[in-house]
Design a protein around this motif. Structure first.
Motif, PDB file in Angstrom:
ATOM      1  N   GLU A 194       4.205  34.002  26.447  1.00 34.71           N
ATOM      2  CA  GLU A 194       4.866  32.935  27.198  1.00 34.71           C
ATOM      3  C   GLU A 194       4.051  31.644  27.201  1.00 34.71           C
ATOM      4  O   GLU A 194       4.609  30.551  27.313  1.00 34.71           O
ATOM      5  CB  GLU A 194       5.103  33.398  28.644  1.00 34.71           C
ATOM      6  CG  GLU A 194       5.996  34.625  28.779  1.00 34.71           C
ATOM      7  CD  GLU A 194       7.452  34.329  28.461  1.00 34.71           C
ATOM      8  OE1 GLU A 194       7.805  33.126  28.369  1.00 34.71           O
ATOM      9  OE2 GLU A 194       8.227  35.284  28.291  1.00 34.71           O
ATOM     10  N   GLU A 195       2.725  31.753  27.074  1.00 30.88           N
ATOM     11  CA  GLU A 195       1.878  30.565  27.142  1.00 30.88           C
ATOM     12  C   GLU A 195       2.030  29.642  25.942  1.00 30.88           C
ATOM     13  O   GLU A 195       1.478  28.533  25.922  1.00 30.88           O
ATOM     14  CB  GLU A 195       0.415  30.976  27.294  1.00 30.88           C
ATOM     15  CG  GLU A 195      -0.145  31.825  26.159  1.00 30.88           C
ATOM     16  CD  GLU A 195      -0.021  33.319  26.405  1.00 30.88           C
ATOM     17  OE1 GLU A 195      -0.859  34.064  25.889  1.00 30.88           O
ATOM     18  OE2 GLU A 195       0.918  33.717  27.118  1.00 30.88           O
ATOM     19  N   GLU A 197       4.979  28.463  24.841  1.00 32.59           N
ATOM     20  CA  GLU A 197       6.332  27.905  24.863  1.00 32.59           C
ATOM     21  C   GLU A 197       6.400  26.430  24.506  1.00 32.59           C
ATOM     22  O   GLU A 197       7.407  25.958  23.973  1.00 32.59           O
ATOM     23  CB  GLU A 197       6.969  28.132  26.237  1.00 32.59           C
ATOM     24  CG  GLU A 197       7.251  29.595  26.533  1.00 32.59           C
ATOM     25  CD  GLU A 197       8.032  30.266  25.416  1.00 32.59           C
ATOM     26  OE1 GLU A 197       9.156  29.828  25.117  1.00 32.59           O
ATOM     27  OE2 GLU A 197       7.498  31.221  24.823  1.00 32.59           O
ATOM     28  N   LYS A 204       4.663  28.572  17.146  1.00 30.92           N
ATOM     29  CA  LYS A 204       4.900  29.674  18.093  1.00 30.92           C
ATOM     30  C   LYS A 204       5.167  30.984  17.360  1.00 30.92           C
ATOM     31  O   LYS A 204       4.664  32.043  17.735  1.00 30.92           O
ATOM     32  CB  LYS A 204       6.103  29.352  18.984  1.00 30.92           C
ATOM     33  CG  LYS A 204       5.821  28.464  20.155  1.00 30.92           C
ATOM     34  CD  LYS A 204       6.989  28.445  21.121  1.00 30.92           C
ATOM     35  CE  LYS A 204       8.255  27.882  20.514  1.00 30.92           C
ATOM     36  NZ  LYS A 204       9.333  27.728  21.525  1.00 30.92           N
TER      37      LYS A 204
END
Length: 395
Positions: A194-195, A197, A204
């Motif tokens: 999630e970090e 995003e 990503k």
């Protein structure tokens, strides 16, 4: 242009429904499982442990196993994902066993698919078909943000809100398929980071795919042989399920596999003996003569199919290895090491624990040694076991 046969096989659907036999089958006909919260169960609702849960006919399917909490962190999202992956593997199993794979295997035009390895490892038509089958299943699951495959140069971004990352070798050992040698599919599952995003999509996708093996939440291989066997771990033991072709269910056949602490078999390409370093030659010479820590002579068993060689090692003990920089850390070494460790064994590059390594490239290669804990400790004690000379290979 690829032939119509190629595209027909991409869309090939195996017939997995129950059929009526004129003679009694090994397994009784299973009733359709109900779906509740995406967990398919045909159980009595009891809270018995995952190793003893059984349906009315005494057999436990993969979906039932997960539906009763068959592992740490097995939630509804993961059940849905595994359901789609196991269906993809059934399609691949049917494709591998199909008489049509002979004609598709003769095709040489692979379009825009990349070659991520040497000529020996160049993508084959069945590799590409398997890759497409898995990608399609992951897209339909709605649970995967990115897929990284041995068959693609870069990761494939699938969905902006999928909670999982899947890495896969869609069809390991396919170059021997014309000889009906066992093949396999390997995959690992991570949680989405999630970090990341706020990063661009391409970055990503790559960073999510380069997670270290100690972050895996599930890993599996599927062996396509005389039986189709799915061996999986969710981080709480390793379990094998065998495909019942009469119903299309994967049935739990080997719960809580424990690799013997020592075996009597080593699996490696002995033809490369004179290319090996001194330490590896000494180890093999020693155990073959029964002069190692285990006073029995070891036997050589080598199929040249990583999944098949590992499956035998997992059940019987010993060591399966490729001592040169050949196997991929992301797609092969990490998932298989996770499976082996959960069965009580060890995965190593000859010096370090595989799951502790941080991948730096998507198709990063390394030596791989998998097996029984005592055998691995003895092998690593010889020190110099990495093959540096690779005549006849491109790395």
């Amino acid at each position: 242009m690829q032939s119509a046969t190629f595209y027909q096989l991409v869309n090939f659907r195996p017939k997995l429904q129950t059929f009526q036999s004129k003679t009694p089958t090994l397994f009784s006909t299973r009733r359709m499982a109900s779906v509740s919260g995406f967990r398919r169960m045909a159980l009595d609702g009891s809270s018995s442990s995952s190793s003893t849960v059984a349906s009315d006919d005494g057999f436990v399917t993969l979906m039932e196993y997960m539906g009763k909490g068959g592992g740490i962190g097995v939630n509804d999202d993961l059940v849905v994902l595994i359901d789609h992956l196991q269906y993809a593997c059934k399609r691949i199993a049917a494709l591998v066993a199909s008489p049509f794979n002979h004609s598709i295997g003769k095709q040489t035009s692979l379009g825009d698919f990349p070659n991520t390895g040497s000529d020996r490892d160049a993508p084959k038509p069945l590799d590409i078909l398997s890759n497409e089958i898995i990608l399609s299943s992951l897209q339909k699951s709605g649970k995967v943000v990115v897929m990284a495959s041995e068959e693609n140069d870069t990761p494939t971004w699938i969905s902006g809100d999928g909670p999982y990352v899947v890495v896969t070798d869609p069809l390991d050992g396919s170059r021997n398929i014309d000889a009906s040698i066992p093949t396999g599919t390997i995959f690992g599952i991570y949680k989405r980071l999630e970090e990341l995003e706020d990063l661009p999509t391409e970055e990503k996708a790559l960073l999510n795919s380069l997670q270290s093996g100690n972050r895996l939440i599930a890993a599996a291989y599927v062996l396509y042989s005389s039986a189709t066997i799915l061996c999986i771990t969710f981080g709480s033991g390793t379990h094998a399920f065998t495909l019942d072709r009469s119903t299309g269910d994967f049935i739990l056949t080997n719960p809580s596999i424990k690799i013997p602490p020592r075996g009597q078999i080593y699996s490696v390409n002995d033809a490369r003996y004179f290319d090996w370093p001194e330490g590896l030659r000494q180890y093999i010479d020693t155990v073959r003569q029964g002069k190692g820590r285990y006073p029995k002579k070891y036997s050589a068993r080598y199929i040249c199919s990583l999944v098949a060689d590992l499956h035998r090692t997992l059940l019987y003990g010993g060591v399966a290895m490729n001592p040169r920089d050949h196997l991929r850390l992301v797609y092969e070494a990490n998932p298989l090491s996770f499976i082996v460790e959960q069965a009580g064994g060890r995965g190593s590059d000859g010096k370090s624990r595989i799951l502790s390594l941080q991948p730096v490239k998507l198709h990063q290669r390394l030596p791989l040694f998998l097996g029984s804990l005592e055998d691995m400790e003895e092998l690593e004690s010889y020190g110099d076991i990495h093959q540096k000379v690779n005549p006849g290979y491109e790395v």
